[in-house]
Design a protein around this motif. Structure first.
Motif, PDB file in Angstrom:
ATOM      1  N   ASN A   2       0.830  -1.214   0.000  1.00  0.00           N
ATOM      2  CA  ASN A   2       0.000   0.000   0.000  1.00  0.00           C
ATOM      3  C   ASN A   2       0.862   1.260   0.000  1.00  0.00           C
ATOM      4  OD1 ASN A   2      -2.413  -1.364   0.000  1.00  0.00           O
ATOM      5  ND2 ASN A   2      -2.577  -1.403   2.224  1.00  0.00           N
ATOM      6  N   THR A   5       2.042   1.827  -3.444  1.00  0.00           N
ATOM      7  CA  THR A   5       0.958   2.342  -4.298  1.00  0.00           C
ATOM      8  C   THR A   5       0.759   3.838  -4.075  1.00  0.00           C
ATOM      9  OG1 THR A   5      -0.124   0.206  -4.113  1.00  0.00           O
ATOM     10  CG2 THR A   5      -1.472   2.015  -4.920  1.00  0.00           C
ATOM     11  N   ILE A   6       0.719   4.229  -2.797  1.00  0.00           N
ATOM     12  CA  ILE A   6       0.542   5.659  -2.476  1.00  0.00           C
ATOM     13  C   ILE A   6       1.751   6.449  -2.998  1.00  0.00           C
ATOM     14  CG2 ILE A   6       0.408   7.352  -0.581  1.00  0.00           C
ATOM     15  CD1 ILE A   6      -2.100   5.875  -0.447  1.00  0.00           C
ATOM     16  N   LYS A   9       1.582   6.920  -6.737  1.00  0.00           N
ATOM     17  CA  LYS A   9       0.536   7.905  -7.085  1.00  0.00           C
ATOM     18  C   LYS A   9       1.022   9.329  -6.789  1.00  0.00           C
ATOM     19  CE  LYS A   9      -2.769  10.567  -5.713  1.00  0.00           C
ATOM     20  NZ  LYS A   9      -2.687  11.523  -4.649  1.00  0.00           N
ATOM     21  N   GLU A  10       1.728   9.492  -5.683  1.00  0.00           N
ATOM     22  CA  GLU A  10       2.236  10.811  -5.333  1.00  0.00           C
ATOM     23  C   GLU A  10       3.330  11.262  -6.308  1.00  0.00           C
ATOM     24  OE1 GLU A  10       1.143  13.040  -3.210  1.00  0.00           O
ATOM     25  OE2 GLU A  10      -0.459  11.665  -2.698  1.00  0.00           O
ATOM     26  N   GLU A  84      -5.481  16.696  -0.491  1.00  0.00           N
ATOM     27  CA  GLU A  84      -6.393  15.553  -0.268  1.00  0.00           C
ATOM     28  C   GLU A  84      -7.611  16.011   0.536  1.00  0.00           C
ATOM     29  OE1 GLU A  84      -6.006  12.393  -1.277  1.00  0.00           O
ATOM     30  OE2 GLU A  84      -3.875  12.016  -1.532  1.00  0.00           O
ATOM     31  N   LEU A  93      -9.706   7.926   0.649  1.00  0.00           N
ATOM     32  CA  LEU A  93      -8.538   7.084   0.977  1.00  0.00           C
ATOM     33  C   LEU A  93      -8.761   6.341   2.290  1.00  0.00           C
ATOM     34  CD1 LEU A  93      -5.237   9.071   0.291  1.00  0.00           C
ATOM     35  CD2 LEU A  93      -6.074   7.066  -0.885  1.00  0.00           C
ATOM     36  N   GLU A 102       0.290   4.140   6.601  1.00  0.00           N
ATOM     37  CA  GLU A 102       0.698   3.767   5.234  1.00  0.00           C
ATOM     38  C   GLU A 102       0.516   4.953   4.278  1.00  0.00           C
ATOM     39  OE1 GLU A 102      -0.153  -0.985   4.962  1.00  0.00           O
ATOM     40  OE2 GLU A 102      -1.893   0.323   5.008  1.00  0.00           O
ATOM     41  N   ILE A 103      -0.567   5.687   4.471  1.00  0.00           N
ATOM     42  CA  ILE A 103      -0.784   6.889   3.644  1.00  0.00           C
ATOM     43  C   ILE A 103       0.375   7.862   3.872  1.00  0.00           C
ATOM     44  CG2 ILE A 103      -2.293   8.890   3.247  1.00  0.00           C
ATOM     45  CD1 ILE A 103      -4.654   7.186   4.203  1.00  0.00           C
ATOM     46  N   GLY A 106       3.765   6.602   2.419  1.00  0.00           N
ATOM     47  CA  GLY A 106       3.798   6.722   0.959  1.00  0.00           C
ATOM     48  C   GLY A 106       4.069   8.149   0.527  1.00  0.00           C
ATOM     49  N   LYS A 107       3.397   9.080   1.174  1.00  0.00           N
ATOM     50  CA  LYS A 107       3.562  10.491   0.823  1.00  0.00           C
ATOM     51  C   LYS A 107       4.954  10.973   1.211  1.00  0.00           C
ATOM     52  CE  LYS A 107      -1.269  11.740   0.821  1.00  0.00           C
ATOM     53  NZ  LYS A 107      -1.337  12.441  -0.446  1.00  0.00           N
TER      54      LYS A 107
ATOM     55  N   LEU B 101      -5.118  -0.392  -3.840  1.00  0.00           N
ATOM     56  CA  LEU B 101      -5.349  -0.129  -2.416  1.00  0.00           C
ATOM     57  C   LEU B 101      -6.443  -1.030  -1.853  1.00  0.00           C
ATOM     58  CD1 LEU B 101      -5.089   3.753  -2.095  1.00  0.00           C
ATOM     59  CD2 LEU B 101      -3.380   2.047  -1.557  1.00  0.00           C
TER      60      LEU B 101
END
Lengths: 248, 314
Positions: A2, A5-6, A9-10, A84, A93, A102-103, A106-107, B101
């Motif tokens: 995850n 993935t984040i 995307k970022e 966001e 999200l 996790e968010i 990732g960022k 996700l």
């Protein structure tokens, strides 16, 4: 997974945004300008040819770099969470089976990768000097780059926290810059503060602590300080993300 | 499937939800109805584990939203109100991101994405940038991400808000097509939306549940003790209304329109427990009338809703 993935995307968001190109261009122009002036100064002062380039050139260059980074990093961090929130995608999200941490991770990583890319670009100057003057005696530069890496992690963690507090990017950017400037100026007011206080503030100043790294000295105390700084702001950010429980 | 028990949510001095309880079974389509600020979105956010209730508990498929959020999130699809989905991303990039996700495995991902794109009518715009799409298409993108994990519980917060009438109809049709195998909760303040799409209604006002009933019963006014229907009757009698008024089962009868000298539209009102269509059919059979049409009195839906709210306020 995850986190990856984040992060992807970022990174995509950075690539699609014109801001990143402006930031990298400004960074490169300013850093090259400062390198040129530092090199000119070094050449002027080093008539005898005995001066150490780490002390006489790169120490100044790194000092200039930290100033540029302080000014431009808010532009990289300001949108991370505030955007966001503004677009309400943060709520979306949060409805996916992922954790806040996790968010955040990732960022954080995506921003750090962009930061590393910018720092990587400054290696052009180092490689040029190495090729011109030979590779001897440049090992302390690694300590300087380690210092810049730690500075980047601190600036990102602080910027992310401010970005988590508001849904307005400009407010996040200005707030982050304000805090960075405060950390920069923390030790400037020697006339107002006593010697003891100045010593204490110097220990807290992100930017003053870097000088040892730039001299080629890696002190465990400094690494611990930067690590604590990063952890504190990451915890603040996580708390801020979870504080949606208090939203009206 | 869903059990909401004595849930309250308090933000400082604001009570967003006050002792809310209701249940939903598998396959139910529930309309959360209420004026702005009633607490619908707060309830939706609790159901999506965005935040926890201050008091009470919510269980989805036996799992507590506070303790087993990640497991619950795997079972739900959520489409928040007025979301501006990553305007710089392309439709497929975003759906791929959401699929990752949501934990859709790589082997099934392509097929799942293709199916969703097809069922949500996004085939023509799959490579387009989301920010450049019309509002209708952007809502579809939002709906499609909610469906990616084939959720057992689909939560749609104001799914048709801001859409033009053809887009509203399209979206409603799309949502209706999704029902059957999953529980759907639709939050809205648009009354016809509820009667067209839902089988159950929960009406909220100022954080309180003021009515929980069947959508059809709400439409007919039964929820407020009213039972009315409209009928178009073909008969030779001149005193149709008098005859209807004399029927003991009927409380009232009014002539709405004279279609022609032998055909009349009437409105009949009776007690809640009365089966008006049966009583009217019996009467028509005995008098040899022709019943052209019988339909519930849905024209007063807004009035019914307002009456419920007014009663609650008083």
């Amino acid at each position: 997974m995850n986190i990856l993935t984040i992060m992807k995307k970022e990174l995509l968001a950075y690539i699609l945004s014109p801001t990143i190109y402006a930031v990298i261009t400004i960074f490169m122009v300013l850093s090259s300008y400062f390198f040129y002036t530092d090199l000119s100064f070094y050449n002027t002062m080093n008539v005898a040819g005995t001066s150490n380039p780490v002390e006489g050139l790169f120490q100044f260059y790194f000092n200039d770099l930290r100033f540029i980074l302080m000014l431009i990093m808010p532009f990289l961090t300001m949108r991370l969470l505030s955007e966001e929130k503004k677009q309400k995608t943060f709520e979306l999200l949060c409805s996916y089976p992922i954790r806040d941490s996790e968010i955040l991770a990732g960022k954080f990583l995506s921003c750090f990768l962009v930061y590393l890319f910018m720092i990587f670009l400054t290696l052009i100057n180092v490689i040029y000097i190495c090729l011109q003057w030979g590779f001897e005696g440049f090992q302390p530069l690694l300590a300087g780059y380690l210092g810049l890496g730690l500075l980047g992690l601190c600036l990102i963690s602080c910027g992310l926290f401010i970005s988590s507090l508001t849904e307005k990017q400009i407010v996040a950017g200005m707030g982050t810059l304000g805090i960075f400037v405060l950390f920069w100026f923390l030790t400037w007011n020697e006339m107002m503060a006593g010697e003891k206080l100045i010593n204490f503030l110097t220990r807290l100043s992100l930017f003053d602590r870097l000088e040892f790294f730039f001299k080629g000295v890696i002190d465990t105390q400094d690494i611990v300080f930067f690590s604590i700084f990063i952890i504190i702001f990451i915890c603040f950010t996580l708390f801020s993300m979870k504080s949606r429980k208090l939203e009206v | 499937m869903i059990e909401v028990k004595s849930v309250s949510k308090i933000f400082g001095s604001v009570v967003a939800l006050n002792n809310v309880s209701f249940k939903a079974e598998h396959g139910d389509i529930i309309g959360l109805l209420g004026p702005n600020g009633a607490g619908k979105s707060t309830l939706m956010r609790i159901l999506t584990c965005y935040f926890a209730p201050t008091m009470g508990w919510v269980k989805i498929d036996g799992l507590n939203v506070e303790k087993e959020a990640i497991k619950i999130k795997k079972k739900i699809g959520y489409f928040p109100e007025e979301i501006d989905i990553y305007p710089d991303m392309r439709v497929m990039e975003f759906l791929d991101f959401a699929a990752n996700l949501k934990g859709i495995n790589k082997a099934d991902k392509k097929q799942t994405l293709d199916q969703i794109v097809e069922s949500c009518g996004l085939g023509d715009v799959r490579r387009r940038i989301i920010g450049n799409l019309s509002k209708g298409y952007r809502r579809r993108v939002g709906l499609s991400q909610a469906l990616l994990n084939d959720p057992q519980l689909l939560l749609l917060d104001e799914p048709t808000i801001g859409l033009d009438p053809p887009q509203v109809l399209e979206t409603r049709k799309l949502i209706k097509g999704l029902t059957g195998k999953r529980t759907v909760i639709i939050s809205t303040h648009i009354l016809p939306e509820v009667t067209q799409m839902c089988n159950k209604v929960v009406i909220l006002n100022k954080g309180n549940v003021i009515l929980e009933d069947n959508a059809e019963r709400l439409e007919m006014g039964l929820s407020m003790g009213m039972n009315r229907l409209h009928a178009r009757i073909e008969c030779p009698e001149n005193h149709l209304i008098d005859i209807l008024k004399k029927v003991p089962d009927f409380k009232d009868a009014q002539l709405i329109e004279t279609i022609n000298p032998r055909c009349f539209e009437v409105m009949i009102e009776a007690e809640v427990e009365t089966d008006i269509p049966k009583a009217l059919c019996d009467l028509a059979f005995s008098k040899k009338w022709v019943l052209r049409e019988i339909r519930p009195d849905s024209s007063s839906l807004e009035e019914n809703f307002m009456e419920i709210l007014t009663k609650e306020r008083s």
